[in-house]
Design an enzyme around this catalytic site. Structure first.
Site, mmCIF file in Angstrom:
data_model
loop_
_atom_site.group_PDB
_atom_site.id
_atom_site.type_symbol
_atom_site.label_atom_id
_atom_site.label_comp_id
_atom_site.label_asym_id
_atom_site.label_seq_id
_atom_site.Cartn_x
_atom_site.Cartn_y
_atom_site.Cartn_z
ATOM 1 N N TYR A 154 0.853 -1.203 0.000
ATOM 2 C CA TYR A 154 0.000 0.000 0.000
ATOM 3 C C TYR A 154 0.889 1.254 0.000
ATOM 4 O O TYR A 154 0.527 2.290 -0.532
ATOM 5 C CB TYR A 154 -0.974 -0.007 1.179
ATOM 6 C CG TYR A 154 -2.164 0.907 0.979
ATOM 7 C CD1 TYR A 154 -3.021 0.751 -0.103
ATOM 8 C CD2 TYR A 154 -2.432 1.945 1.874
ATOM 9 C CE1 TYR A 154 -4.112 1.599 -0.291
ATOM 10 C CE2 TYR A 154 -3.518 2.792 1.697
ATOM 11 C CZ TYR A 154 -4.356 2.612 0.613
ATOM 12 O OH TYR A 154 -5.428 3.458 0.426
ATOM 13 N N LYS A 161 -3.122 8.490 2.824
ATOM 14 C CA LYS A 161 -4.348 8.310 3.628
ATOM 15 C C LYS A 161 -4.164 8.839 5.049
ATOM 16 O O LYS A 161 -5.113 9.349 5.646
ATOM 17 C CB LYS A 161 -4.780 6.842 3.645
ATOM 18 C CG LYS A 161 -5.322 6.307 2.314
ATOM 19 C CD LYS A 161 -6.541 7.061 1.806
ATOM 20 C CE LYS A 161 -7.223 6.328 0.649
ATOM 21 N NZ LYS A 161 -8.275 7.163 0.002
#
Ligand code: NAD
Ligand code: 0WE
Length: 254
Positions: A154, A161
């Site tokens: 990720y 995020k």
């Protein structure tokens, strides 16, 4: 109906598997008026039939990487609606090369792109639409647990995020003065267009089926229902928060 007559702007429908589609369907079911943005002509062709299906009032172009397009979108929405009640941000992008291999190898350009499109765009949209928000308004964005803990591959999106989630807390104070709330939904993995380019996504989905309290993956309909709560007056005291729609994954240590 929970959203009777409320005007909801939706950023990030790509197709009928998009999380933003699940959210829009839930809003529609509860009486909201909808308008949909699309990034460019390729997505426009997909968004227009969806807008028709869900009874949308209009669609408009908005690539969130530029202030001009965002400004023009705000002007158009002002002309069409005069005001808005709900804004859904369901947009993210990082170059594919940066979602594999070592985080250490993230490029300056990949980092900048991920942060600009996936994190800063929320602040840019809030600023542009601030004058249009009715009191009682609600902003909702989408995040993922990779912001809190390292999830393999990720990488730079996890960092983006984390910035998005922090932005939610800061924006909550500024928008709160106007009676507008902002929250994020942290969803479990879902096989959308954005997920289709990710190698081993199946492995991630299988892991959730064996390692979460609910022992299953979440659906865009379920995320839509959480968004419905956040958009409606049922959540009138909730702002600056991250709500997990993740089968309980986040609550488990081992
Ligand atoms: P999706 O591909 O259906 O939606 C992503 C959207 O982002 C697309 O509509 C795309 O057009 C839009 N977009 C990308 N760059 C843009 C730009 N420059 N300007 C305007 N729009 C742009 O995928 P999705 O999974 O529904 O993703 C929606 C949100 O949910 C993202 O923020 C994603 O990070 C988040 N999320 C996804 C998952 C998952 O597993 N699918 C889990 C948690 C959170
Ligand atoms: O936020 C996301 C995905 C966002 C995303 C996806 C892509 C794929 C295609 C951003 N940029 C791009 N760029 C592309 O070129 N998710 C939460 C879904 C996701 O993505 C992962 C995950 C999960 C879950 C990537 C690696 C590991 C897990």
């Amino acid at each position: 109906m929970l959203l009777e007559g409320k005007k909801a702007l939706i950023f990030g429908v790509a197709n009928n598997r998009s999380i933003a589609y699940g959210i829009s369907s839930a809003f529609r079911r509860e009486g909201a008026r909808l308008a949909f943005s699309y990034m460019g002509d390729a997505i426009k062709k997909r968004v227009e039939p969806i807008s028709e299906e869900l009874g949308g009032d209009f669609t408009f172009q908005c690539d969130v990487s530029g202030d001009e397009q965002i400004g023009r979108a705000a002007e158009l929405v002002k002309e069409k609606w005069g005001s808005v009640d709900v804004l859904v941000h369901s947009v993210a992008f990082a170059p594919k090369e940066d979602l594999q291999g070592r985080f250490l190898d993230t490029t300056r350009e990949g980092f900048r792109t991920a942060m600009e499109i996936s994190a800063f765009s929320l602040t840019a949209l809030c600023r542009a639409f601030e004058p249009l928000f009715n009191p009682g308004g609600s902003v909702i964005c989408m995040t993922y647990y990779g912001s809190q803990k390292r999830i393999p591959n990720y990488n730079v999106m996890g960092v983006a995020k984390a910035a998005l989630e922090s932005s939610v807390r800061y924006l909550a104070s500024d928008l709160g003065e106007k009676g507008v709330r902002i929250n994020a939904i942290s969803a479990g993995p879902i096989k959308t267009l954005s997920a289709s380019g990710i190698s081993d996504f199946r492995v991630i989905l299988d892991y959730i089926e064996t390692h979460t309290p609910l022992r299953r993956n979440v659906t865009i309909e379920e995320v839509g229902n959480v968004a419905l709560f956040l958009a409606s007056d049922l959540s009138s005291s909730v702002t600056g928060d991250i709500i997990y729609a993740d089968s309980g994954f986040q609550t488990v240590g081992m």
